[in-house]
Each structure stands twice: as C-alpha cells, then as structure tokens.
Design an enzyme around this catalytic site. Sequence first.
Site, PDB file in Angstrom:
ATOM      1  N   GLU A 315      22.440  41.813 -10.258  1.00 34.17           N
ATOM      2  CA  GLU A 315      23.611  41.886  -9.375  1.00 34.17           C
ATOM      3  C   GLU A 315      24.114  40.464  -9.149  1.00 34.17           C
ATOM      4  OE1 GLU A 315      25.722  44.103  -7.679  1.00 34.17           O
ATOM      5  OE2 GLU A 315      26.555  42.254  -6.832  1.00 34.17           O
ATOM      6  N   ASP A 340      25.370  36.663 -13.155  1.00 35.13           N
ATOM      7  CA  ASP A 340      26.592  37.240 -13.703  1.00 35.13           C
ATOM      8  C   ASP A 340      26.222  38.096 -14.915  1.00 35.13           C
ATOM      9  OD1 ASP A 340      28.989  37.780 -15.004  1.00 35.13           O
ATOM     10  OD2 ASP A 340      29.897  35.897 -14.361  1.00 35.13           O
ATOM     11  N   CYS A 409      33.579  54.792 -10.755  1.00 30.76           N
ATOM     12  CA  CYS A 409      33.944  55.708  -9.672  1.00 30.76           C
ATOM     13  C   CYS A 409      35.466  55.786  -9.617  1.00 30.76           C
ATOM     14  CB  CYS A 409      33.362  55.233  -8.353  1.00 30.76           C
ATOM     15  SG  CYS A 409      33.590  56.494  -7.112  1.00 30.76           S
TER      16      CYS A 409
END
Length: 480
Positions: A315, A340, A409
């Site tokens: 993350e 990254d 999403c």
Amino acid sequence: MSQRRTKQSYRPKRSADRPRAVALSVLEQVEQGGAFANLVLPKALRAEQQSNSKFSFRDSAFTSELVYGTLRQRGYLDTVLARYCSRPLSQLDPTVLEILRLGAYQLLFMRVPDHAAVAESVDLAREATSDGPARMVNAVLRSITRATEQEIDEVFDHITGHIERIAAKTSHPQWVAQSFADALTAHGRQPSDLERVLQANNKAPAVNLVARPGLISRDELLDESREILEGDPYPGNLTPYSVFLDGGDPAALPSIRSGHAAAQDQGSQLAAILLATAPLEGSDERWLDLCAGPGGKTALLASLAPKGTTVVANEINPKRARLVERSTQALDNVDVVVGDGRHFAAGYLFDRVLVDAPCSGLGSLRRRPESRWRHHSHDLDELLPLQRDLFQAGIRATRPGGVIAWVTCTPQVEETLDQVDMALSGGEVELIDARALSTGVTPDAINSDSGSGIAPYTVQLWPDVHNSDAMFIALLRKVR
Ligand SMILES: C[S@@+](CC[C@H](N)C(=O)[O-])C[C@H]1O[C@@H](n2cnc3c(N)ncnc32)[C@H](O)[C@@H]1O
C-alpha cells in the site's frame, strides 16, 4: 406527492429544532467545507447527545435521515427548487440554499407534516441568517406544498434530453448518468435499466459483514449478531461468508473487534474469493495484494489462503498500510509493505495477484452520499494512466501460469473492460472466464445478459440486482 395546503403564517421567534439545526451544520461542513458526512455526522451527534440530555435516539435517527437524504437527493431537490425559486439557486446564500434543500427534502421525501417542514425551515433561516431570507424560504417552500404530485412530475418531464431527465429524476450529475448508461450497454444490460440502477444508488445499503473463513463461520456470526444486536440478521446472497445486519452497531460484536469478521460489501468478498479459487497449476504459496489499503480484501484472501501461503499486502499510503495491519490482526500469514505499486519488486514472482486499483468509485455511491457531487469526469485523466501502470506492475509481479485479478468499484467502461482489453493486447495474459467460475461460488446467477467482446467472461455486479456495490472483476492468467 399529494395536493398540498398549508395555512402556516409567521409566528413569533423561537429557536430552531435541534435535529434540523444539527443537520444544517453538518450539511454546511460537507457542502461548503468539503468534509465527509460519515465522519462529521457521528461527531456532531455525539456532541449534541453530550450537551443536550433531551436529544434522543429518535432525534439522532431523524438527523441522519435529513443529512444523508438531503445529500443524496440534492440534484432532485435543486431541480424542484429552481422551478419555485424566483432567483437562480447559484445566487443564493449557501446556507439559505442548504435550508431550502433540507425543507424540500422533508416535503418531498419524508412524512413530515407540511406545516412543520415549512415552519421549522423558516425558524432555521431566521436563526442562521435574518428575516429577509426567512421570508424567502417560507415563500418557496409554501409554493412547493401547494404543488400537486403531477406538477412536480412535470418539472422533470419538461427536461428535454433523455439522460439529462433521468439524471435529474434520480439525482445524479449528468456525466455520471451517462457513464452508467454506457456501462449498462457494455456489460450487457438493457439501456432501459438506467433509471432503476441509478435509483438503487439512492438507497442506503444494509450493513454487510464478512465471516472470515477459518476464524468464524457464517452461522456463528449470525448467532452472535442475533444475540447482541437488534433486528434479524440474515445471510447474504452472493457469497458463503456474507451476513447482512438488520440494525445495531456492528462495533458491538466481539468478532468484529477481534478481526474474525468485518464490514465488507459482498461484491468485494466475491472478488477475493474468485481470485483465491481460480484454477492454478503448480505452486500456490505467494499471493500479492498490490493496492491493499484498508485491507478488507487482504484479510479475506489471507483467511482463504492454503496453509503455508503468505500474502504480501502493498500500500502506498502509510496510514492506510496501518489499517491493513489492523484489519489482518487475527491472521499470521500477511506481510504489509509500504510502497508505490507501480515500482513493486519483491525479488520473486507471485502465484496470485490482486490489483484493486484506485478508481472513480462510482460503484459505491450508495455508501457515500456526497461523493457523486465531488467527482468529475476529468478525474479519469489522472486515474486511467495510474491504473494502467498498476495493472502492468501486477502482471510483471505474476509468475507464468499465475492468476491476476483486476478489480474496480465502478462499472465505468474506461476503468473496467477497456483496461482489461488493453492488458490483453500486450500478449502476456489471457482471460479466464470469471463469470463461469462465479457459478461455483455464488448461488445467484451473476449476469443474465452477456454483452459483447470480453464482457461475457467478466463479472459486473450492480446494486439493483446483486445487493452489492457495482464491483467489476476480471481474472487473467499470465501466459509468458
Ligand atoms: C480501491 S483501494 C483498495 C481497497 C482494498 N483492496 C480493500 O479491499 O480494502 C485502492 C488503494 O490503492 C492505494 N494506492 C493508490 N495509488 C497506489 C500506488 N501507486 N501503489 C499502491 N497503492 C496505491 C490507495 O491508497 C488505496 O488504499
């Protein structure tokens, strides 16, 4: 809306009703200060409960409905207000506009008596501004109370463009409505479903939990929820680990505090399950979650992983990496790293890789009522190249024969099918039939319509059909 009459006239000054005053202050922070309603509302409610012993549970519920409803229906309310207000809404004092929206929401969407909605709005306006704006609030809201249901409908019927009209009726920015229209067609649904899917974005979802396998069974989670919380929790329809609550605060459950269960949309659950169960030949010990924060999918992957498998959770944001650590506290097979993802290199390759990239989030509008007004179509200018780079980094990190899941999403075509098409054009990966695989996981048929191109081999969930966020899931195998 029925024929409305109100005989309300000016009354002596009195202080504004507390739920409405709290709702107004939250709306001002959200609309004018850029705050998030799900963060400022609970704080405002706690402060009010501490300073005002008469502020009841029902007052809190009423305040929440006012805030979330007004934010969700902002587009609808503004269309009606623009018809009955003599000045353009853009010229109104922002607080007065907020009071008008609050009042109109009560008149058009709640069972608040007309006279109360108008009178309380006038009191709010007097308290927050002065007599002039209060008179204007009175006039505008009273004209809405006098309008018939048919007259309100006509406000929308007079909007000429099809997308423009549906956008206003369902309270979405036009570009979002257009983007859903394009996505419906590309993913194989009927264009006529547009209004239905957009209306589903206006319904607050029930709290969805996951019972993390190996830590707690779904039946145990259901029993615990029945014992501790109000209402009647029930199993979800999309995954074997999904539980819906019927009320109550999930934080009260011991299994949530221990990390054996968590709040997680069942679409997100399905994404992790499909990656974890996709057929794989050879080693199956190293799994990677490239964009892991806050760690919901990492935790489900880690609880589904065979014994001896390590899940590396990467993350970029250190604070979110700490959330990943917290959400996987009950599991001992997760390594959290901060970095990254575009430059991720472990020194070895992975058997299964999840790329749940940052996306426009248009698939979770149900949960974040203000977010539809904050995104812009040009957000994609930055997101798409970042997604492309992360997708490529995920493919680079996968061993030949290994599986990659591309998950977003959002149903937006540019972020879903187009990204997968682009990845396939590189020749390093081939598509796995995720839809066929899903039939072994979920009792519900995922998509009855097929779409064209690669769409029939991918999974696109919809809030109006699957009782989940509009998650997109594609599975790919690395061929070389
Ligand atoms: C959609 S969220 C992931 C949600 C997560 N999989 C879950 O289920 O809880 C995307 C995450 O990617 C992170 N992110 C953004 N840019 C990144 C990058 N260049 N490398 C790695 N992570 C990144 C964001 O901070 C965010 O936490």
